[in-house]
Structure formats: structure tokens, C-alpha cells
Design an enzyme around this catalytic site. Sequence first.
Site, PDB file in Angstrom:
ATOM      1  N   GLU A  34       0.846  -1.194   0.000  1.00  0.00           N
ATOM      2  CA  GLU A  34       0.000   0.000   0.000  1.00  0.00           C
ATOM      3  C   GLU A  34       0.879   1.242   0.000  1.00  0.00           C
ATOM      4  O   GLU A  34       1.871   1.295   0.749  1.00  0.00           O
ATOM      5  CB  GLU A  34      -0.845  -0.018   1.288  1.00  0.00           C
ATOM      6  CG  GLU A  34      -1.844   1.106   1.410  1.00  0.00           C
ATOM      7  CD  GLU A  34      -2.575   1.093   2.746  1.00  0.00           C
ATOM      8  OE1 GLU A  34      -1.985   0.646   3.760  1.00  0.00           O
ATOM      9  OE2 GLU A  34      -3.734   1.528   2.777  1.00  0.00           O
ATOM     10  N   HIS A  36       2.387   4.546   1.046  1.00  0.00           N
ATOM     11  CA  HIS A  36       2.538   5.174   2.363  1.00  0.00           C
ATOM     12  C   HIS A  36       3.209   6.537   2.212  1.00  0.00           C
ATOM     13  O   HIS A  36       4.086   6.891   3.000  1.00  0.00           O
ATOM     14  CB  HIS A  36       3.369   4.290   3.292  1.00  0.00           C
ATOM     15  CG  HIS A  36       2.570   3.208   3.976  1.00  0.00           C
ATOM     16  ND1 HIS A  36       2.155   2.079   3.336  1.00  0.00           N
ATOM     17  CD2 HIS A  36       2.110   3.106   5.247  1.00  0.00           C
ATOM     18  CE1 HIS A  36       1.474   1.322   4.186  1.00  0.00           C
ATOM     19  NE2 HIS A  36       1.433   1.917   5.352  1.00  0.00           N
ATOM     20  N   ASP A  45       3.585  -2.108   6.078  1.00  0.00           N
ATOM     21  CA  ASP A  45       2.735  -2.916   6.966  1.00  0.00           C
ATOM     22  C   ASP A  45       3.259  -4.345   7.113  1.00  0.00           C
ATOM     23  O   ASP A  45       3.064  -4.981   8.158  1.00  0.00           O
ATOM     24  CB  ASP A  45       1.290  -2.929   6.449  1.00  0.00           C
ATOM     25  CG  ASP A  45       0.671  -1.534   6.452  1.00  0.00           C
ATOM     26  OD1 ASP A  45       1.268  -0.612   7.034  1.00  0.00           O
ATOM     27  OD2 ASP A  45      -0.407  -1.366   5.846  1.00  0.00           O
ATOM     28  N   HIS A 120      -2.246  -3.769   9.124  1.00  0.00           N
ATOM     29  CA  HIS A 120      -2.942  -2.955   8.099  1.00  0.00           C
ATOM     30  C   HIS A 120      -4.403  -2.831   8.520  1.00  0.00           C
ATOM     31  O   HIS A 120      -5.120  -3.845   8.608  1.00  0.00           O
ATOM     32  CB  HIS A 120      -2.793  -3.653   6.743  1.00  0.00           C
ATOM     33  CG  HIS A 120      -3.592  -3.069   5.627  1.00  0.00           C
ATOM     34  ND1 HIS A 120      -3.396  -1.787   5.155  1.00  0.00           N
ATOM     35  CD2 HIS A 120      -4.590  -3.605   4.866  1.00  0.00           C
ATOM     36  CE1 HIS A 120      -4.241  -1.568   4.146  1.00  0.00           C
ATOM     37  NE2 HIS A 120      -4.976  -2.649   3.970  1.00  0.00           N
ATOM     38  N   GLU A 122      -7.302  -2.176   7.434  1.00  0.00           N
ATOM     39  CA  GLU A 122      -8.470  -2.698   6.736  1.00  0.00           C
ATOM     40  C   GLU A 122      -8.596  -4.225   6.774  1.00  0.00           C
ATOM     41  O   GLU A 122      -9.610  -4.773   6.355  1.00  0.00           O
ATOM     42  CB  GLU A 122      -8.440  -2.237   5.264  1.00  0.00           C
ATOM     43  CG  GLU A 122      -8.682  -0.756   5.057  1.00  0.00           C
ATOM     44  CD  GLU A 122      -7.434   0.121   5.203  1.00  0.00           C
ATOM     45  OE1 GLU A 122      -6.440  -0.325   5.811  1.00  0.00           O
ATOM     46  OE2 GLU A 122      -7.455   1.261   4.697  1.00  0.00           O
ATOM     47  N   HIS A 177      -1.753   6.995   8.948  1.00  0.00           N
ATOM     48  CA  HIS A 177      -1.279   6.285   7.759  1.00  0.00           C
ATOM     49  C   HIS A 177      -0.115   7.071   7.168  1.00  0.00           C
ATOM     50  O   HIS A 177      -0.306   8.172   6.665  1.00  0.00           O
ATOM     51  CB  HIS A 177      -2.409   6.146   6.741  1.00  0.00           C
ATOM     52  CG  HIS A 177      -1.973   5.424   5.516  1.00  0.00           C
ATOM     53  ND1 HIS A 177      -1.743   4.067   5.504  1.00  0.00           N
ATOM     54  CD2 HIS A 177      -1.667   5.870   4.278  1.00  0.00           C
ATOM     55  CE1 HIS A 177      -1.334   3.716   4.303  1.00  0.00           C
ATOM     56  NE2 HIS A 177      -1.270   4.784   3.551  1.00  0.00           N
ATOM     57  N   GLU A 182       3.885   4.977  12.107  1.00  0.00           N
ATOM     58  CA  GLU A 182       4.569   4.100  11.145  1.00  0.00           C
ATOM     59  C   GLU A 182       5.951   4.637  10.778  1.00  0.00           C
ATOM     60  O   GLU A 182       6.907   3.871  10.636  1.00  0.00           O
ATOM     61  CB  GLU A 182       3.714   3.938   9.886  1.00  0.00           C
ATOM     62  CG  GLU A 182       2.458   3.122  10.152  1.00  0.00           C
ATOM     63  CD  GLU A 182       1.622   2.905   8.902  1.00  0.00           C
ATOM     64  OE1 GLU A 182       1.079   1.796   8.770  1.00  0.00           O
ATOM     65  OE2 GLU A 182       1.505   3.818   8.065  1.00  0.00           O
TER      66      GLU A 182
HETATM   67 ZN   LIG Z   1       0.536   1.192   7.052  1.00  0.00          ZN
END
Ligand SMILES: [Zn+2]
Length: 267
Positions: A34, A36, A45, A120, A122, A177, A182
Amino acid sequence: MRTSVYMEELDAFSYREAIAGGHRPVIIPVGSIEQHGPHLPLNVDVLLSRAVSGEVAGQVRGIVAPPITYGYKSQQRSGGGNHLAGTTSLDGGTLIEIARTLVHEFARHGVSRLVFLNGHFENYQFLYEGVDLALRDLERAGAAVPTVMLLSYWDFVDEPTIEALYPEGFPGWDVEHGGVLETSLMLHLHPHLVDMAAASDDPPAVLPPYDVLPVKADRTPPSGCLSPAGAATAEKGRILLDAVREAMVPALTAELGLAVPAPAGTR
Ligand SMILES: [Zn+2]
């Protein structure tokens, strides 16, 4: 016998010996590919869920399985959205089946304690569904049913740590995010993969409290980040990792009926 907390570094004989008796927990990190933002790699992630799994496994005599690399579709309100190139996601049904299959596989090995350690946002409900279906399958077949724990690592960061690390106010884990959490963890664990000069310092994204499909792409900030990363430091990453490990180890120990780890310094 080869030793490592990482399953894929073991030969099959050492792995079988390590899980003999079924008492040692197997931890499956779950990530995503994903975007970032401009300062972090696509596999944040994966790297963070695997690193947290390794930290925890070291204290509970756990074994870290190879991670689930892809995750469920990025959502605009928690990951910028799945319309962004680079982000590469699974349909929900696929992730459910991966989780279900892995429970069956580790149960077949004789593992009785399994953990899905999510990195992650979701992914969570799809993992839950896969585990639930697998346990129903095993129950119906009259097979041994393992105890399975599901958790997202950020839920183990306590309030005092949040207050200390977000003096300007905490934006919420959904919009964290590519932000301070992170980025700090990456600076601590994988600094060569972070380009702080490219980090966006836009204020936290303001998104409506609902979704619209097809997504309105202009609602995602151009950076793809939903909260600023400028305040991230390696030291904050160390504090976060320590906080997560210190809270997660007792939770696993209690829920999975593990032997209480020896205090630090006596191991
Ligand atoms: Zn992430």
C-alpha cells in the site's frame, strides 16, 4: 538443530521439533502492499507486523510464520484509497480464504495456539471471518480446534505513550497512515528505507464520516498520507515498539496459557 524465531529460516526437521507438543504459539504477521506517501516503501505494513511479531516471539517462545504480504483494499478514510497506483490489494473473499487456509494448515501441523498479528487497518474483519470459518470447519470435522488470537499492534500503545508522543493531539489510528507511528517505527527498525526529506507535513486529512463509491480521488491529500510525519523520530519508534511488546506479551501469555516469561535480564 537450526534455531530462529522465523519459520522460513528453519529447515523442516527443526521446525517440526520446535512445534512438537503444539504448545509454542505460531504468529502470522499480516501486512499490505500500500502506498505510504513519498517517504516510506510500499511494504511498511509487512515490515512492521513482522518486526513486532519477532519481538514478541522472542519473549513467548513463539515462531513467526512468513507474513501475509497483501492485504484488503485500502480505504480512503484509513489508507488513502485503493485507487492509488502502487497499492495492490486482495478482494475480501480472497483474504478470508487465505486466513481460513492458514488456520487449517497450522492445525494440520499440530499447532494449538495461533496469532494473527495485523499491521494494516483494513484487514481485521476479513481475518476474523477466515478464522471463524476455519474453526467451524474443524469443529464439524471433530478435529482439534486451536486457540486463535487476532490483534492489531497499534491497539497495544497505551494512553500515557500516546500523550507523550502526540503533544499536539492524537489524530486517531485510522488516519495514522504514513504518519508519526509508522514513520517512527520504520526509522527505528529500517532507517535505510525512510526518506524523511520527502515526508509530507500537511495537516491531518479532513474526510467526511462516510464513504462514497466510486471514490472522489481529490479527497485524498496529494501525498497519500492522512497525517503528518514530520514529528517522527527513531526514538519515538523505540518507545512505541517497547510499549507494544510490553503490553502484548502479557496478553498472549494469559490468553494462550503460556509459561510466564522470565523478567528482563534473567533470560
Ligand atoms: Zn501502514
